[in-house]
Design an enzyme around this catalytic site. Sequence first.
Site, PDB file in Angstrom:
ATOM      1  N   THR A 293    -100.200 -56.257  12.690  1.00 59.24           N
ATOM      2  CA  THR A 293     -98.904 -56.837  13.023  1.00 59.24           C
ATOM      3  C   THR A 293     -97.839 -55.742  12.999  1.00 59.24           C
ATOM      4  O   THR A 293     -98.138 -54.552  12.905  1.00 59.24           O
ATOM      5  CB  THR A 293     -98.563 -58.008  12.069  1.00 59.24           C
ATOM      6  OG1 THR A 293     -97.387 -58.667  12.522  1.00 59.24           O
ATOM      7  CG2 THR A 293     -98.374 -57.519  10.637  1.00 59.24           C
ATOM      8  N   LYS A 297     -98.840 -52.281  16.064  1.00 54.41           N
ATOM      9  CA  LYS A 297     -99.716 -52.750  17.144  1.00 54.41           C
ATOM     10  C   LYS A 297     -99.969 -51.699  18.227  1.00 54.41           C
ATOM     11  O   LYS A 297    -101.009 -51.747  18.894  1.00 54.41           O
ATOM     12  CB  LYS A 297     -99.134 -54.015  17.785  1.00 54.41           C
ATOM     13  CG  LYS A 297     -99.198 -55.239  16.890  1.00 54.41           C
ATOM     14  CD  LYS A 297     -98.750 -56.483  17.627  1.00 54.41           C
ATOM     15  CE  LYS A 297     -98.871 -57.715  16.741  1.00 54.41           C
ATOM     16  NZ  LYS A 297     -98.543 -58.959  17.465  1.00 54.41           N
ATOM     17  N   ASN A 318    -103.883 -56.084  18.348  1.00 50.38           N
ATOM     18  CA  ASN A 318    -103.597 -56.877  17.149  1.00 50.38           C
ATOM     19  C   ASN A 318    -104.867 -57.225  16.384  1.00 50.38           C
ATOM     20  O   ASN A 318    -104.807 -57.889  15.351  1.00 50.38           O
ATOM     21  CB  ASN A 318    -102.842 -58.162  17.509  1.00 50.38           C
ATOM     22  CG  ASN A 318    -103.761 -59.239  18.060  1.00 50.38           C
ATOM     23  OD1 ASN A 318    -104.640 -58.960  18.879  1.00 50.38           O
ATOM     24  ND2 ASN A 318    -103.550 -60.473  17.627  1.00 50.38           N
ATOM     25  N   GLY A 359     -91.462 -55.480  21.591  1.00 48.39           N
ATOM     26  CA  GLY A 359     -92.534 -54.964  20.749  1.00 48.39           C
ATOM     27  C   GLY A 359     -93.899 -55.398  21.246  1.00 48.39           C
ATOM     28  O   GLY A 359     -94.065 -55.873  22.376  1.00 48.39           O
ATOM     29  N   GLY A 360     -94.899 -55.268  20.355  1.00 50.56           N
ATOM     30  CA  GLY A 360     -96.270 -55.593  20.727  1.00 50.56           C
ATOM     31  C   GLY A 360     -96.461 -57.038  21.126  1.00 50.56           C
ATOM     32  O   GLY A 360     -97.182 -57.345  22.082  1.00 50.56           O
ATOM     33  N   LEU A 451     -91.985 -67.542  18.687  1.00 52.83           N
ATOM     34  CA  LEU A 451     -93.177 -66.966  18.074  1.00 52.83           C
ATOM     35  C   LEU A 451     -93.092 -66.866  16.551  1.00 52.83           C
ATOM     36  O   LEU A 451     -94.079 -66.519  15.901  1.00 52.83           O
ATOM     37  CB  LEU A 451     -93.455 -65.578  18.652  1.00 52.83           C
ATOM     38  CG  LEU A 451     -94.337 -65.517  19.904  1.00 52.83           C
ATOM     39  CD1 LEU A 451     -93.822 -66.407  21.008  1.00 52.83           C
ATOM     40  CD2 LEU A 451     -94.476 -64.092  20.405  1.00 52.83           C
ATOM     41  N   GLY A 474     -94.322 -71.206  16.728  1.00 55.39           N
ATOM     42  CA  GLY A 474     -95.189 -70.049  16.611  1.00 55.39           C
ATOM     43  C   GLY A 474     -96.497 -70.306  15.891  1.00 55.39           C
ATOM     44  O   GLY A 474     -97.466 -69.552  16.072  1.00 55.39           O
TER      45      GLY A 474
END
Length: 508
Positions: A293, A297, A318, A359-360, A451, A474
């Site tokens: 996380t 990632k 991930n 981000g990832g 999320l 999420g």
Amino acid sequence: MNNGNICVSVCATTPGEMASKIASAEEYADIIELRLDCLSPELLRDLLTSLPDSRRRYLYTLRTKSQGGKREISESDRTELANSLSAHAAEGYLVDTEFEPANSQTVDDDSRRVISWHELAGNPGARTQGREMLRRFPNSTIKVAAAVDDITDSLEVWKLLNDAKKSGAKVVPIAMGDAGKWTRILGLAHGAAMTFASLDDGVETAAGQISARELTEVYRAKELSLETKVYGVIGSPLTNSKSVYIHNAAFAASGTDAVFIPLEVGDLAAFMERMVLEKTREVDLNFAGFAVTMPHKQAIIQYLDHIDSVAARVGAVNTVKIENGRLSGYNTDVDGFIVPLTEKLGSIMGMRAAVFGAGGAARACIYALLKEGCEVFIYSRDPDKAATVGKEFGIDSSPVSAFSSANSTMAPARPFDILVNATPLGMKGPYENEPVLTADAMAGARLVYDLVTSFGETPTIREARLAGVPWIAGAEMLIAQGARQFSIWTGTAAPIRVMRQALNSQLK
């Protein structure tokens, strides 16, 4: 199974309260530590004369403030009390004695003693001090506890297990703090004499303590062995991670000899080199895979031997599987994101989607939406980062501030159908009360997808309710991607119902 003991630390301000907590601790404890420094001096004698009989052994501990205790006490008074308690030790009780090099000759070495040393400012001398204690007190249980900030700081304490095995001594190595939780969970499997746990959440007597119930029911600490496969979530911070609950529940339900633990990793390079990679690691914890996380990632990719096509296209991993020393990377966020979305809306081809974040997780969402035929825009507080991601995926990017601007060149010809929060907004911490958008800005959307791990109301979902826009929480993504992780690691179908129940019990 292992032969270690769970020691539950009990802190109370009155003898009556102490007795009540002792009764509660008996359910999970093998040993009950009575933190006498929680009591005022005048109440200590009352406690010792009215202490209830227990099915468990008592460990008497009186620690000064400099040693992590609750109040000041002179060393002479502490030593006098410790020696007077030795009479109880003859009846099966244990007495904790804090190691003071200058006074060590006055400490008796016998099996009724737990001789401890606490380093609250870090652990530069933890192993050296521990080795000296093992040498001087071969018949006692040696406890060394050191505060750590990052996971690899725990190694010097952990290595005392090997030192103790060579001499046949008993040792309790503890790395205090979130980055050291793994030592509390895995210690018994690797030969630690005991591990310390709190009576409940919120009443910890040391940093990083895990409740006895969680240590027993979630991590199954007493059932672990050197053969147990170890999985974990790599990230920092991990205060919001619920993965430990869904994966440990899945392992237990499926009869898999495995455990899933929190791995608070700030320095990824040091973690991989010192604890994971076969050629350079300093310890062997039987790691079999990881969930990855924030913020690792993308950085994790450089340490992998192989990544699948989805992870390669997304540019984020991930999930890591370790098999025969080979590390393979996957991205289950893509499936985890899209499955709940298409279940809710059906085909999303031709719809417009705005993804907030760069981000990832955002990358996985963008990839999944594009694959399903959506027109995707990316918004971020970091325009440069958003522009980089936008360029990689061939989509337009803009600062978040531009989303609601009437003059924005990014303003779409028609409202967005799907709004996705892939930012830290709403997570516990400095942004936990902030929505990614207000209700007014959500007008016209067909769905809001947040999320942030929750089944219920986050700040963003609250605004969606006010706007009358349907939403997906999420938690749905976490379960879907977690089920895919379980299958990658074990080669079997995940017990999704069990995983959902475990997560739901944590989010209530």
